[in-house]
Design an enzyme around this catalytic site. Structure first.
Site, PDB file in Angstrom:
ATOM      1  N   SER A 158      -3.059  -7.803   2.805  1.00 31.98           N
ATOM      2  CA  SER A 158      -3.270  -7.736   4.259  1.00 31.98           C
ATOM      3  C   SER A 158      -3.670  -9.085   4.844  1.00 31.98           C
ATOM      4  O   SER A 158      -3.234  -9.431   5.956  1.00 31.98           O
ATOM      5  CB  SER A 158      -4.355  -6.709   4.587  1.00 31.98           C
ATOM      6  OG  SER A 158      -4.026  -5.462   4.060  1.00 31.98           O
TER       7      SER A 158
ATOM      8  N   LYS B 196     -18.178  -6.184   6.841  1.00 31.37           N
ATOM      9  CA  LYS B 196     -16.863  -6.821   7.020  1.00 31.37           C
ATOM     10  C   LYS B 196     -16.480  -6.784   8.494  1.00 31.37           C
ATOM     11  O   LYS B 196     -16.884  -5.870   9.214  1.00 31.37           O
ATOM     12  CB  LYS B 196     -15.800  -6.055   6.214  1.00 31.37           C
ATOM     13  CG  LYS B 196     -15.586  -6.614   4.824  1.00 31.37           C
ATOM     14  CD  LYS B 196     -14.308  -6.065   4.223  1.00 31.37           C
ATOM     15  CE  LYS B 196     -14.097  -6.549   2.806  1.00 31.37           C
ATOM     16  NZ  LYS B 196     -12.932  -5.919   2.163  1.00 31.37           N
TER      17      LYS B 196
ATOM     18  N   ARG C  21      -2.048  -5.641  -8.780  1.00 32.86           N
ATOM     19  CA  ARG C  21      -0.916  -6.549  -8.589  1.00 32.86           C
ATOM     20  C   ARG C  21      -0.946  -7.592  -9.686  1.00 32.86           C
ATOM     21  O   ARG C  21      -0.629  -7.305 -10.821  1.00 32.86           O
ATOM     22  CB  ARG C  21      -0.990  -7.172  -7.189  1.00 32.86           C
ATOM     23  CG  ARG C  21      -0.773  -6.162  -6.074  1.00 32.86           C
ATOM     24  CD  ARG C  21      -1.240  -6.669  -4.760  1.00 32.86           C
ATOM     25  NE  ARG C  21      -2.663  -6.998  -4.823  1.00 32.86           N
ATOM     26  CZ  ARG C  21      -3.397  -7.379  -3.810  1.00 32.86           C
ATOM     27  NH1 ARG C  21      -2.857  -7.516  -2.641  1.00 32.86           N
ATOM     28  NH2 ARG C  21      -4.676  -7.641  -3.948  1.00 32.86           N
TER      29      ARG C  21
ATOM     30  N   HIS D  96       0.842  -1.207   0.000  1.00 35.14           N
ATOM     31  CA  HIS D  96       0.000   0.000   0.000  1.00 35.14           C
ATOM     32  C   HIS D  96       0.873   1.252   0.000  1.00 35.14           C
ATOM     33  O   HIS D  96       0.605   2.212  -0.725  1.00 35.14           O
ATOM     34  CB  HIS D  96      -0.881   0.057   1.266  1.00 35.14           C
ATOM     35  CG  HIS D  96      -1.930  -1.002   1.355  1.00 35.14           C
ATOM     36  ND1 HIS D  96      -2.048  -1.830   2.454  1.00 35.14           N
ATOM     37  CD2 HIS D  96      -2.918  -1.365   0.500  1.00 35.14           C
ATOM     38  CE1 HIS D  96      -3.079  -2.651   2.271  1.00 35.14           C
ATOM     39  NE2 HIS D  96      -3.622  -2.399   1.095  1.00 35.14           N
TER      40      HIS D  96
HETATM   41  O1  PNS Z   1      -9.006  -2.758   0.135  1.00 42.77           O
HETATM   42  P1  PNS Z   1     -10.242  -3.275  -0.538  1.00 42.77           P
HETATM   43  O2  PNS Z   1     -11.036  -4.107   0.439  1.00 42.77           O
HETATM   44  O3  PNS Z   1      -9.957  -3.999  -1.817  1.00 42.77           O
HETATM   45  O4  PNS Z   1     -11.137  -1.989  -0.925  1.00 42.77           O
HETATM   46  C1  PNS Z   1     -12.392  -2.114  -1.551  1.00 42.77           C
HETATM   47  C2  PNS Z   1     -13.116  -0.752  -1.535  1.00 42.77           C
HETATM   48  C3  PNS Z   1     -13.219  -0.213  -0.136  1.00 42.77           C
HETATM   49  C4  PNS Z   1     -12.390   0.226  -2.410  1.00 42.77           C
HETATM   50  C5  PNS Z   1     -14.557  -0.983  -2.117  1.00 42.77           C
HETATM   51  O5  PNS Z   1     -15.195  -2.001  -1.405  1.00 42.77           O
HETATM   52  C6  PNS Z   1     -15.408   0.268  -2.039  1.00 42.77           C
HETATM   53  O6  PNS Z   1     -15.282   1.140  -2.883  1.00 42.77           O
HETATM   54  N1  PNS Z   1     -16.293   0.381  -1.019  1.00 42.77           N
HETATM   55  C7  PNS Z   1     -17.148   1.526  -0.835  1.00 42.77           C
HETATM   56  C8  PNS Z   1     -18.584   1.204  -1.276  1.00 42.77           C
HETATM   57  C9  PNS Z   1     -18.762   1.434  -2.760  1.00 42.77           C
HETATM   58  O7  PNS Z   1     -18.570   2.506  -3.271  1.00 42.77           O
HETATM   59  N2  PNS Z   1     -19.133   0.350  -3.470  1.00 42.77           N
HETATM   60  C10 PNS Z   1     -19.321   0.358  -4.902  1.00 42.77           C
HETATM   61  C11 PNS Z   1     -18.027   0.011  -5.623  1.00 42.77           C
HETATM   62  S1  PNS Z   1     -18.317  -0.204  -7.341  1.00 42.77           S
END
Ligand code: PNS
Length: 170
Positions: free
Chosen positions: A130, A43, A92, A19
């Site tokens: 993570s 989560k 990645r 990150h």
């Molecule tokens: O680190 P991660 O878990 O891969 O992050 C995922 C994240 C937080 C970027 C994604 O779940 C997100 O954008 N969540 C906010 C809710 C949202 O906007 N959902 C629609 C995405 S298309």
């Protein structure tokens, strides 16, 4: 000239060197980078939002144009609130691609003006995430090559001797 802000969203449970590598690259491209912890009620993270904020702040202290924040709800809505022009995501291996493409296209559908910018971490971090760090740390293994010092400490507190998972032959 107007300053360009980007949001780097994620769960960051906890932040890893992968990150931080992405943060470094984003900070080089944008004037202001907001690392935004997404609070997802469905989560069950290992660390609280406050703990994750502290770990990120401590690990990015030396980078000037970084801000650490958290949000709940839609990412594009948060990005709009923060006047961000871009969303940063780390890419990645190919395995990330399908999910990331889906999210990027949906986000663009929702807010056409906010671009998703994919950055690739250093090859060293291609297989780092993570979950894998937490799994290895839960067995008491050293993860200091994978995460910043403060995260190593927090993981040690969480998985203190006596609470370690152990390996045995069944
Ligand atoms: O680190 P991660 O878990 O891969 O992050 C995922 C994240 C937080 C970027 C994604 O779940 C997100 O954008 N969540 C906010 C809710 C949202 O906007 N959902 C629609 C995405 S298309």
């Amino acid at each position: 000239m107007k300053k360009k802000t980007a949001v780097y969203p994620g769960t960051f449970d906890p932040i890893t060197f992968g990150h931080i590598d992405i943060v470094d690259r984003a900070c080089y491209l944008f004037d202001h980078v907001i690392i935004a912890i997404a609070e997802n009620p469905s989560k069950q993270p290992l660390f609280s939002v406050e703990e994750r904020k502290d770990m990120i702040r401590e690990s990015t202290r030396s980078i000037e144009n970084v801000e650490v924040d958290a949000f709940e709800g839609l990412l594009v809505e948060y990005a709009t609130l923060r006047n961000a022009v871009a969303i940063i995501r780390g890419l990645r291996a190919v395995t990330d691609f399908e999910y990331e493409l889906q999210m990027a296209l949906m986000n663009r559908n929702l807010r056409d003006k906010i671009a998703t910018v994919f950055l690739m971490p250093h090859e060293e971090y291609i297989y780092l995430n993570s979950s894998i760090v937490k799994e290895v740390a839960s067995f008491g293994e050293d993860v200091s090559r994978l995460v910043p010092e403060i995260v190593v400490r927090k993981l040690k507190e969480t998985y203190s001797p006596g609470t370690h998972h152990s390996t045995r032959r069944l």
